[in-house]
Design an enzyme around this catalytic site. Structure first.
Site, PDB file in Angstrom:
ATOM      1  N   HIS A  51       0.638  -1.260   0.401  1.00  0.00           N
ATOM      2  CA  HIS A  51       0.315   0.183  -0.474  1.00  0.00           C
ATOM      3  C   HIS A  51       0.580   1.086   0.045  1.00  0.00           C
ATOM      4  CE1 HIS A  51      -3.746   2.082   0.563  1.00  0.00           C
ATOM      5  NE2 HIS A  51      -2.604   3.071   1.184  1.00  0.00           N
ATOM      6  N   CYS A  52       0.717   2.131  -1.261  1.00  0.00           N
ATOM      7  CA  CYS A  52       1.896   3.819  -1.203  1.00  0.00           C
ATOM      8  C   CYS A  52       1.608   4.384  -0.664  1.00  0.00           C
ATOM      9  CB  CYS A  52       2.324   2.999  -2.539  1.00  0.00           C
ATOM     10  SG  CYS A  52       3.839   4.972  -3.004  1.00  0.00           S
ATOM     11  N   PRO A  53       1.477   5.023   0.599  1.00  0.00           N
ATOM     12  CA  PRO A  53       1.030   6.355   0.512  1.00  0.00           C
ATOM     13  C   PRO A  53       1.836   6.820   0.246  1.00  0.00           C
ATOM     14  CG  PRO A  53       2.935   5.352   2.254  1.00  0.00           C
ATOM     15  CD  PRO A  53       2.324   4.480   0.942  1.00  0.00           C
ATOM     16  N   GLY A  58      -1.278   7.164  -2.384  1.00  0.00           N
ATOM     17  CA  GLY A  58      -2.341   6.839  -1.645  1.00  0.00           C
ATOM     18  C   GLY A  58      -4.333   6.209  -1.897  1.00  0.00           C
TER      19      GLY A  58
END
Lengths: 157, 465
Positions: B193-195, B198
């Site tokens: 999950h890449c912040p 997003g």
């Protein structure tokens, strides 16, 4: 899509009895393939060969969709070069095969499965995890629904 | 199966649930052409995603630092075009803004595509499917109401692989699928999950993500090179660097930003190139469990190169609700359950053989005993920490796990370690601890998917127009 109305009423006359789930067959890797094992719940409903044909054809379709060849490489390179914007205009090969599969399932349902009181759900609606086959049974009360003529026509047998 | 007499179903009256031609990857929804207000499927989507443009755009609940990413890219590129380009066009060549412009557009487009497309979310199992799975497990002798985390062993290419059961989505996860607590979805070929974007990175948007980081590394390197050249040219003739910086203050900002980002982004690109080449996901690379399936094999059937080909542009109606059911049941289904839906929680989670009979013989809207509900609500939290520790650890290993690995210095890839530790440090600031999310996620979506599940049952029979 007018049939939608009839469906609600139809469910009163032909009730859902059971659902069978055909699982994925991972024996040859993670490509999309479904088990051709004939489920016992369908034994009284449909011939084994018909069922196996359906599943095998579906498996072939998925194999065709996932095939990597010259065309897919070309499509991939073109897509990458245009920052994947090409898909605003073009449909990928996979999507084309998915459409073919949908048509095939509908045809199978109309010709083979619905007359036997069964209904196949396109696996894509279940996340390509299972082929869901719904088994219908007559409730015993024909014409009880306030349905349209087509419904009463089909139930008046 | 009892041999009941059945009436031939009129195929015209019982249309098969074939999806209409799926639109391209941006537009995920179909609108039902009905006079009453149709509700699109995304409105009852059980995950934690948010939808915009009437369902065309899907993002995770927390946009992470996507605004920051966008801001940095826009600011740096803007400064580049304003401060450096005029000078370089005059002194070097006019190709420079052209190349910069192309790269900039590329980066923006792929970033938006990564953020706004479905990463490969698997729709949750319908109650019938969940019941069927439970029945099969019960048959193997497990008699407790809430069994411990279950695994199913399958043979993939003569290799035994354990498929884990996802308690939120109520299904056995296909291989290489993982559950993301932030988005509360099972994602196929879950990478991480890449912040920064997003969103989760999974099967369907991995190629956007990869193109994004590669083009971003080119852009950063290009800007860095141009700014250095610019300042060097300005400082010629003994004028000095300070003078050059004074003349072009924007370049100083660019220099700082680019200098710090180019290493991490180049490292990340290199890392992902390695992953593609060895057919792994970030999740698999970090965790030691799944490496057996595909890691290292060069068989053409398992090449990760496939993710770049049209193969994975599966646009499907994932997790979507046919609008006719939603219109029928009214707007009460959007939020947490009405009474009817509450009773279906019992139907959904009973998990006994009786479920099938009750579901089959009566319309799905019938109410079961309400006392089942407190039982369900009670049992959920106590099992969730144990159950979701698996998905939590799986996904968190994707990024936070890297923190520990990099701090212990046991990776053999120093370049990517530095990149990932940098990224992860920043991510740690922005991702709330998923452990806090975990107890919440099983309970709240338990209500929502059941209202959706009811419609799903109808959904299997209605045309998805």
């Amino acid at each position: 899509f007018p049939q939608f109305h009839n469906l609600q009423e139809l469910r009163h006359s032909a009730s859902l009895a059971n659902k069978v789930f055909i699982q994925r067959d991972y024996s040859e890797g993670t490509t999309c393939k479904f088990q051709t094992k004939f489920p016992s719940e369908l034994e009284s409903r449909i011939e084994r060969t018909l069922f196996e044909d359906t599943v095998k054809t579906l498996n072939n379709y998925y194999a065709e969709a996932e095939k990597i060849g010259g065309q897919s490489y070309l499509e991939g390179c073109l897509a990458c070069a245009t920052a994947y914007l090409i898909f605003l205009c073009m449909e990928t090969r996979y999507e084309k095969v998915l459409k073919k599969i949908a048509k095939y399932i509908q045809e199978q349902n109309e010709k083979i499965y619905a007359p036997r009181g069964l209904l196949i759900t396109d696996p894509i609606e279940r996340g390509m995890r299972v082929i869901e086959i719904s088994i219908y049974e007559d409730r015993g009360s024909s014409g009880s629904s306030s349905g349209s003529s087509s419904v009463s026509g089909s139930t008046a047998r | 199966m009892k041999n009941c007499e059945y009436q031939q179903i009129d195929p015209q009256a019982l249309p098969t649930p074939t999806p209409t031609p799926p639109p391209h990857h941006g537009n995920d929804m179909e609108k039902k052409k009905e006079p009453r207000r149709p509700r699109r499927k995304w409105e009852v989507f059980p995950g934690k995603n948010r939808f915009y443009c009437d369902g065309r755009i899907i993002v995770a609940r927390q946009s992470g630092v996507l605004p920051l990413t966008l801001g940095l890219i826009l600011v740096t590129s803007g400064l580049f075009f304003i401060f450096d380009c005029p000078f370089l066009v005059k002194h070097l060549t006019s190709f420079i803004p052209v190349i910069g412009g192309v790269l900039f557009v590329f980066v923006l487009i792929t970033l938006l595509q990564t953020s706004f497309t479905d990463p490969g979310i698997l729709p949750r199992a319908t109650p019938d499917e969940a019941a069927d799975i439970e029945k099969q497990i019960d048959n193997t002798g497990n008699t407790s109401y809430r069994p411990p985390p279950r695994t199913k062993e399958v043979l993939i290419n003569q290799q035994v692989v354990k498929l884990k059961y996802c308690f939120t989505c109520k299904m056995f996860r296909p291989p290489r699928t993982s559950h993301c607590s932030l988005c509360d979805n099972c994602v196929e070929r879950f990478d991480h999950h890449c912040p920064w974007v997003g969103n989760c990175v999974g099967k369907r948007n991995y190629r956007f993500f990869y193109t994004f980081i590669v083009s971003l590394s080119f852009l950063t390197a290009f800007i860095f090179g141009c700014v250095t050249t610019h300042l060097a040219l300005r400082a010629q003739g003994g004028k000095g660097l300070v003078f050059a910086l004074q003349e072009s203050p924007g370049s100083a900002v660019e220099l700082v930003i680019c200098f710090f980002s180019v290493w991490s982004i180049l490292g990340l690109s290199g890392f992902h190139t390695y992953l593609v080449a060895s057919n792994l996901t970030t999740n698999e690379d970090v965790s030691t469990q799944n490496i057996g399936i595909n890691g290292g094999t060069s068989s053409p059937h398992n090449l990760n190169i496939r993710i770049f080909l049209c193969h994975f542009s599966m646009i499907d109606r994932r997790g979507f609700l046919p609008a006719d059911e939603s219109a029928q049941t009214g707007s009460a289904d959007i939020e947490l359950p009405t009474l009817a839906a509450k009773s279906e929680i019992n139907v959904c989670t009973q998990g006994t053989k009786g479920l099938l009979e009750s579901a089959a013989l009566s319309p799905l809207l019938s109410t079961s005993c309400p006392q089942g509900k407190p039982q369900n609500a009670h049992s959920c939290p106590e099992t969730s920490p144990a159950l979701n520790s698996d998905p939590t650890s799986e996904f968190s290993k994707g990024c936070r796990g890297n923190q520990t690995s990099s701090s212990h210095g046991d990776t053999s890839r120093p370049r990517h370690t530095k990149a990932r530790s940098k990224k992860c440090r920043r991510e740690a600031l922005h991702i709330p601890n998923p452990a806090f999310d975990v107890p919440v996620s099983p309970t709240s979506p338990d209500a929502a998917p059941d209202s959706k599940a009811r419609s799903h049952k109808g959904g299997s029979l209605t045309p998805l127009q």
